[in-house]
Design an enzyme around this catalytic site. Structure first.
Site, PDB file in Angstrom:
ATOM      1  N   LYS A   3     -52.182  69.915 -35.084  1.00 40.97           N
ATOM      2  CA  LYS A   3     -52.408  71.321 -34.720  1.00 40.97           C
ATOM      3  C   LYS A   3     -52.436  72.188 -35.980  1.00 40.97           C
ATOM      4  O   LYS A   3     -53.273  73.092 -36.102  1.00 40.97           O
ATOM      5  CB  LYS A   3     -51.345  71.820 -33.740  1.00 40.97           C
TER       6      LYS A   3
ATOM      7  N   LYS B 150     -49.548  82.478 -32.612  1.00 37.90           N
ATOM      8  CA  LYS B 150     -49.987  83.291 -31.469  1.00 37.90           C
ATOM      9  C   LYS B 150     -48.757  83.859 -30.780  1.00 37.90           C
ATOM     10  O   LYS B 150     -47.822  83.125 -30.461  1.00 37.90           O
ATOM     11  CB  LYS B 150     -50.763  82.438 -30.457  1.00 37.90           C
TER      12      LYS B 150
ATOM     13  N   GLU C 187     -49.747  68.319 -23.279  1.00 33.48           N
ATOM     14  CA  GLU C 187     -50.233  68.996 -24.504  1.00 33.48           C
ATOM     15  C   GLU C 187     -50.336  67.984 -25.659  1.00 33.48           C
ATOM     16  O   GLU C 187     -51.220  68.091 -26.503  1.00 33.48           O
ATOM     17  CB  GLU C 187     -49.317  70.161 -24.898  1.00 33.48           C
TER      18      GLU C 187
ATOM     19  N   GLU D 218     -58.810  81.702 -34.402  1.00 36.76           N
ATOM     20  CA  GLU D 218     -59.635  81.211 -33.299  1.00 36.76           C
ATOM     21  C   GLU D 218     -61.052  81.763 -33.305  1.00 36.76           C
ATOM     22  O   GLU D 218     -61.535  82.295 -32.311  1.00 36.76           O
ATOM     23  CB  GLU D 218     -58.942  81.499 -31.953  1.00 36.76           C
TER      24      GLU D 218
ATOM     25  N   ARG E 232     -60.509  76.386 -33.636  1.00 36.34           N
ATOM     26  CA  ARG E 232     -59.236  76.471 -32.906  1.00 36.34           C
ATOM     27  C   ARG E 232     -59.430  76.459 -31.395  1.00 36.34           C
ATOM     28  O   ARG E 232     -58.506  76.127 -30.648  1.00 36.34           O
ATOM     29  CB  ARG E 232     -58.449  77.717 -33.369  1.00 36.34           C
TER      30      ARG E 232
ATOM     31  N   ARG F  55     -43.376  97.492 -38.073  1.00 39.67           N
ATOM     32  CA  ARG F  55     -44.690  96.989 -38.525  1.00 39.67           C
ATOM     33  C   ARG F  55     -44.673  95.518 -38.924  1.00 39.67           C
ATOM     34  O   ARG F  55     -45.537  95.057 -39.664  1.00 39.67           O
ATOM     35  CB  ARG F  55     -45.250  97.829 -39.670  1.00 39.67           C
TER      36      ARG F  55
ATOM     37  N   HIS G  87     -47.186  74.955 -17.193  1.00 35.77           N
ATOM     38  CA  HIS G  87     -48.401  75.126 -18.001  1.00 35.77           C
ATOM     39  C   HIS G  87     -49.072  73.770 -18.308  1.00 35.77           C
ATOM     40  O   HIS G  87     -50.267  73.596 -18.114  1.00 35.77           O
ATOM     41  CB  HIS G  87     -48.052  75.869 -19.297  1.00 35.77           C
TER      42      HIS G  87
ATOM     43  N   ASN H 253     -57.995  74.666 -26.695  1.00 34.27           N
ATOM     44  CA  ASN H 253     -58.048  75.151 -25.314  1.00 34.27           C
ATOM     45  C   ASN H 253     -58.616  74.099 -24.355  1.00 34.27           C
ATOM     46  O   ASN H 253     -58.893  74.417 -23.189  1.00 34.27           O
ATOM     47  CB  ASN H 253     -58.861  76.455 -25.227  1.00 34.27           C
TER      48      ASN H 253
ATOM     49  N   HIS I 273     -55.686  77.606 -16.754  1.00 33.71           N
ATOM     50  CA  HIS I 273     -55.227  78.996 -16.603  1.00 33.71           C
ATOM     51  C   HIS I 273     -55.522  79.526 -15.203  1.00 33.71           C
ATOM     52  O   HIS I 273     -54.719  80.267 -14.629  1.00 33.71           O
ATOM     53  CB  HIS I 273     -55.892  79.900 -17.654  1.00 33.71           C
TER      54      HIS I 273
ATOM     55  N   HIS J 213     -57.825  74.127 -20.689  1.00 38.55           N
ATOM     56  CA  HIS J 213     -57.156  75.396 -20.375  1.00 38.55           C
ATOM     57  C   HIS J 213     -57.973  76.324 -19.480  1.00 38.55           C
ATOM     58  O   HIS J 213     -57.414  77.252 -18.907  1.00 38.55           O
ATOM     59  CB  HIS J 213     -56.771  76.141 -21.663  1.00 38.55           C
TER      60      HIS J 213
HETATM   61  N1  GLY Z   1     -52.175  77.164 -27.745  1.00 40.51           N
HETATM   62  C1  GLY Z   1     -53.439  77.201 -28.339  1.00 40.51           C
HETATM   63  C2  GLY Z   1     -53.442  77.783 -29.715  1.00 40.51           C
HETATM   64  O1  GLY Z   1     -52.406  77.929 -30.335  1.00 40.51           O
HETATM   65  O2  GLY Z   1     -54.484  78.090 -30.200  1.00 40.51           O
END
Ligand code: GLY
Length: 313
Positions: free
Chosen positions: A230, A146, A188, A240, A244, A124, A268, A248, A255, A251
């Protein structure tokens, strides 16, 4: 330690992440982190390649662990797989993993996403530490909690927000990066500069040759500024809901390009580079000042995009 590290903190709903950034930062992980690992079982999730190049750098961090086990995983996006996660969980159970065990994610973005997911699901949720070894992971993937694995139906479809207890970004490890991988990370950095840290754009314009030469001391302040920006966004919007989503930028098309090329034709960051060109074109049509768009486009070109791979649709 060859230079003073920068220490940052990211506060999130479940606590805080300590972040240390610097050339040689792994040589001095910091007393608080060492104390927190003391007497615990540490599972290092890494690839054979990163292990061979950099394992010795982990010694100062791991010396306080009661025992350590290295769990190797394959390289690349294919490692973000439920079967591989389940295999890691089984190896951790067999290796005596308990609620106070710690996962050390030691690799690029895919290793970080997978290891964070495995830590988040094991008993958990147990602690983990991110030691990102690529520029892209240092400025983006390792920061913000994430974690995910992929399904054949889609990238990052199964995952959770699980923040690392600590992140150490040692820019000396970037010296072994493939130059194309370094450029991928710079896209990035440019993204963060464009959305939140305009001073990074000037830095990229001034010292790009040193950054491309993988100079650990030139890279350290750039990584620190990108991470600080960030972290500020993630603190304001940890899961997000709104702000947040700025992260993106580039992206959406990025993507799609990655998916079209089967996650092997473009890195990427390169896909995000193309995605930013596309988004800037749309933004110009909607009123973005030409000089702003032109500055960003010039920087994308200067960092250097590879040709688009052929794709059949
Ligand atoms: N890579 C985008 C984020 O961490 O929200």
């Amino acid at each position: 330690m060859t230079a003073n590290p920068v220490d940052l903190e990211l506060r999130h709903p479940r606590g805080r992440t300590q972040i240390r950034i610097g050339a040689g930062a792994l040589a001095e992980p910091g007393a608080e982190l060492l104390t927190s690992l003391s007497g615990r079982t540490c599972f290092v999730v890494t690839s054979a390649q990163v292990r061979e190049l950099h394992e010795r750098r982990l010694s100062p961090l791991l010396e306080s662990c009661r025992q350590r086990q290295v769990l190797e995983v394959p390289v690349g996006e294919g490692a973000k797989d439920l079967e591989i996660a389940a295999d890691l969980w089984r190896r951790m159970v067999r290796g005596g993993g308990k609620r106070d065990s710690v996962v050390i994610a030691f690799g690029g973005g895919t290793v970080g996403d997978l290891a964070g997911f495995v830590a988040g699901g094991f008993l958990r949720g147990i602690d983990y530490v991110q030691i990102p070894t690529t520029l892209l992971a240092q400025v983006d993937a390792a920061i913000g909690g994430k974690t995910a694995v992929n399904l054949p139906e889609g990238k990052n479809t199964i995952g959770l927000f699980h923040h690392p207890r600590a992140v150490i970004c040692d820019t000396e490890m970037l010296s072994t990066l493939d130059p194309a991988e370094l450029r991928s990370g710079l896209f990035e950095v440019l993204k963060i500069g464009a959305i939140r840290a305009a001073e990074l754009l000037g830095v990229l314009e001034r010292v790009l040759p040193e950054l491309l030469a993988r100079d650990a001391h030139a890279l350290a302040p750039v990584v620190a500024a990108a991470v600080a920006a960030k972290a500020e966004i993630v603190e304001a919007d940890p899961e997000e809901g709104d702000l947040r989503r700025l992260l993106n930028f580039g992206h959406t098309l990025g993507h799609a390009l990655e998916s079209l090329s089967g996650y092997s034709g473009l890195r990427h960051g390169e896909a995000v580079g193309y995605g930013m060109l596309f988004a800037l074109e749309l933004a110009r049509e909607r009123g973005l000042e030409a000089r702003v768009a032109e500055r960003l486009v010039a920087l994308i070109r200067k960092i250097g995009l590879p040709p688009l791979p052929r794709a059949s649709v």
